[in-house]
Design an enzyme around this catalytic site. Structure first.
Site, short mmCIF file in Angstrom:
data_model
loop_
_atom_site.label_atom_id
_atom_site.label_comp_id
_atom_site.label_asym_id
_atom_site.label_seq_id
_atom_site.Cartn_x
_atom_site.Cartn_y
_atom_site.Cartn_z
N GLY A 41 0.52 2.36 8.81
CA GLY A 41 1.36 1.42 9.50
C GLY A 41 1.41 0.12 8.91
N ARG B 256 10.40 -6.02 -67.47
CA ARG B 256 11.35 -4.75 -67.69
C ARG B 256 11.46 -4.20 -68.98
NH1 ARG B 256 15.40 -8.63 -65.89
NH2 ARG B 256 16.54 -9.18 -67.57
N ASN C 69 2.86 -4.95 -50.27
CA ASN C 69 1.45 -5.32 -49.68
C ASN C 69 0.45 -4.58 -49.24
OD1 ASN C 69 3.36 -4.54 -47.79
ND2 ASN C 69 2.54 -5.99 -46.19
N ALA D 293 0.86 -1.26 -0.09
CA ALA D 293 0.01 0.02 0.03
C ALA D 293 0.87 1.17 0.03
CB ALA D 293 -0.82 0.04 1.07
N ARG E 19 10.39 7.68 -3.36
CA ARG E 19 11.77 7.96 -3.94
C ARG E 19 11.78 7.22 -5.28
NH1 ARG E 19 16.01 6.07 -0.43
NH2 ARG E 19 14.78 4.70 1.06
N TYR F 229 12.04 -7.05 -48.45
CA TYR F 229 10.64 -6.99 -47.29
C TYR F 229 9.77 -7.88 -47.92
CZ TYR F 229 6.47 -5.46 -45.37
OH TYR F 229 5.42 -5.55 -44.33
N SER G 194 16.49 -10.51 -58.67
CA SER G 194 16.67 -9.54 -57.88
C SER G 194 16.03 -8.09 -58.09
CB SER G 194 18.29 -9.17 -57.87
OG SER G 194 19.12 -10.11 -57.56
N ASN H 117 13.91 -19.04 -53.94
CA ASN H 117 15.06 -18.20 -53.78
C ASN H 117 14.44 -16.83 -54.16
OD1 ASN H 117 18.08 -18.04 -53.66
ND2 ASN H 117 17.20 -16.47 -55.00
#
Ligand code: UD1
Ligand code: CA
Length: 457
Positions: A81, A440, A386, A13, A18, A366, A405, A377
């Site tokens: 007390g 690409r 996402n 209690a 401190r 990611y 890559s 791979n």
């Protein structure tokens, strides 16, 4: 766990001024667990029949935070007390059983020590846990006459001779509950602090002819209280030392027992090795032969047998399959599930994704909200897109896929079994199985092209 027919009262209690904190003192953590929770768990381990926590300062935060079916709560307001505090708990206690008094800010008391103390208890015995200190300053002193304990005197009420006594009261006692019912209402507060002292029950017991016996803790730190951040930090180190010793005892190899922090529960199989400066939080399970490199943080993680977590990994709410290798410098976020023999390399972030056996993502990727099959791979720089700014979508990559890559997979999207994605692909539609998909632009070389030059001012 053997049940002990005993009540436990935990005093919690006090204000803890401190600590200089808004958080009630007894909720400050030691080894990742509120200090009061350590005491509650120790009472549980002892097999106490009833556990009553006396709370007050900080209001309902303490019972709200630690509520559990097996806990009783007694509010003490105002705090007059330690004797007054135990009085508040009395109605909750089984009067036929003795009562052990513990303290929410004395967190490292051990079950073995308490068993020794409880063994002294009886219907006509008051048992005190005392300790001899080189510097007893501030503590209540144990006053003996012809070797027998006759009373306890608080530092502030003691005369010079009494202050010279080095045997002190730890505050931890076991008393017959029927006797507490007689004694506590009799306590007065005419003393230096104007408090109702629990310690005054000792003189009352002696006057009634009740035996007062003492037991002692196995280690000094068990009875150290926390009133400040300095003391909190000191006991944190002691507890981490205890945890490290237990791990070593169980056969875990620690590169340095002084440089491990376990803030929760760490369980290890055989031949686990843990390098320096690792932090384990929540529940962490390391299987046989797991090796953890230096400087990792693992929170709620299961690592299966033979896996290696290399230096500087951050792993949270994840599972790592057997014989996998993670890191250095990998981040596995919540919901990551790696199968067997998966390799995750540097600067790879994975979230809410399953990666099946023998797949690899070794550099700079990611992977979020993805399901990845076996033997896939994932090339360097691959990103699952996402999030469309509003919703999250899944990426599915089937078995035996090769992702070149710098590929972006714009979810929702599926890459069929055995497919290959050419480097630099931005995949916006599903890629069929067993084919090469490239998005690409065709490479061109422009003859006679000149780099721009800086214009003179
Ligand atoms: C108490 C003992 C002292 C002993 C010391 C050990 C008394 C009178 N003295 O002194 O003999 O050497 O512990 O540390 O018991 N508390 C409440 N309600 C209250 C008062 C205290 O719950 O009204 C709790 C506090 O939160 C604290 C514990 O009881 O956890 C001890 O109280 P504190 O006032 O610090 O007692 P000490 O002066 O240290
Ligand atoms: Ca104290």
């Amino acid at each position: 766990m053997t049940a002990t027919p005993i009540n436990v009262v935990i005093l919690a209690a006090g204000k803890g001024k401190r600590m200089r904190s808004e958080l009630p003192k007894v909720l400050h953590p030691i080894a990742g667990k509120a200090m009061l929770c350590h005491v509650i768990d120790t009472a549980r381990a002892l097999g106490a029949v009833r556990i009553c926590v006396v709370y007050g300062h900080g209001g309902e935060i303490v019972p709200h935070t630690l509520a559990a079916d097996d806990l009783l709560w007694a509010k003490q307001e105002p705090q007059l007390g330690t004797g007054h505090a135990v009085l508040q708990a009395l109605p909750h206690l089984d009067p036929a059983l003795p009562t052990l008094v513990l303290y929410g800010d004395v967190p490292l008391i051990q079950v073995d020590t308490l068993r020794k103390l409880v063994a002294l208890a009886g219907d006509d015995t008051l048992a005190l846990l005392t300790v001899v200190m080189d510097d007893p300053h501030g503590y209540g002193r144990i006053v003996r006459l012809h070797g027998q304990i006759v009373r306890i005197v608080e530092e502030k009420d003691a005369d010079d001779a009494e202050r010279g006594i080095r045997e002190v009261n730890t505050g931890i006692i076991v008393a017959p509950t029927g006797a507490l019912r007689r004694w506590l209402p009799q306590l007065g507060n005419r003393n230096a602090q104007g408090e109702y002292y629990l310690t005054d029950t000792t003189a009352i017991a002696v006057a009634e002819g009740i035996a007062v016996k003492a037991a002692h803790p196995a280690n000094g730190w068990e009875v150290e209280g926390i009133n400040s951040k300095i003391q909190l930090a000191a006991l944190e180190r002691i507890q981490q030392g205890n945890v490290a010793r237990r791990l070593l005892d169980d056969g875990v190899m620690l590169a340095d027992p002084a440089r491990i922090d376990v803030r929760g529960e760490l369980t290890c199989g055989r031949d686990v090795s843990i390098d320096v400066n690792n932090v384990f939080e929540g529940r962490v399970d390391l299987g046989d032969g797991v090796a953890i490199g230096p400087n990792c943080v693992l929170r709620n993680v299961t690592v299966a047998a033979g896996a290696r977590i290399q230096a500087f990994c951050h792993i949270e709410d994840a599972t790592v399959g057997a014989n996998s290798v993670v890191g250095p410098y990998a981040r596995l976020r919540p919901g990551t599930e790696l199968g067997e023999d998966v390799h995750i390399g540097n600067f790879v972030e994975i979230k809410n994704s399953r990666i099946a056996a023998h797949s690899k993502a070794n550099h700079l990727a990611y992977i979020g909200d993805a399901t990845i099959g076996s033997r896939v791979n994932v090339g360097a720089g691959t990103i699952t897109c996402n999030y469309d700014g509003a919703n999250k979508h899944r990426t599915v990559i089937e078995d035996d896929v090769f992702i070149g890559s710098d590929t972006q997979l714009v979810a929702p999207v599926t890459v069929g079994r055995g497919a290959t994605l050419g480097a630099g692909t931005t995949l916006t539609r599903d890629a069929p199985a067993d084919q090469l998909t490239v998005s690409r632009a065709r490479q061109v070389s422009v003859a006679g092209w000149k780099r721009p030059v800086k214009t003179k001012k």
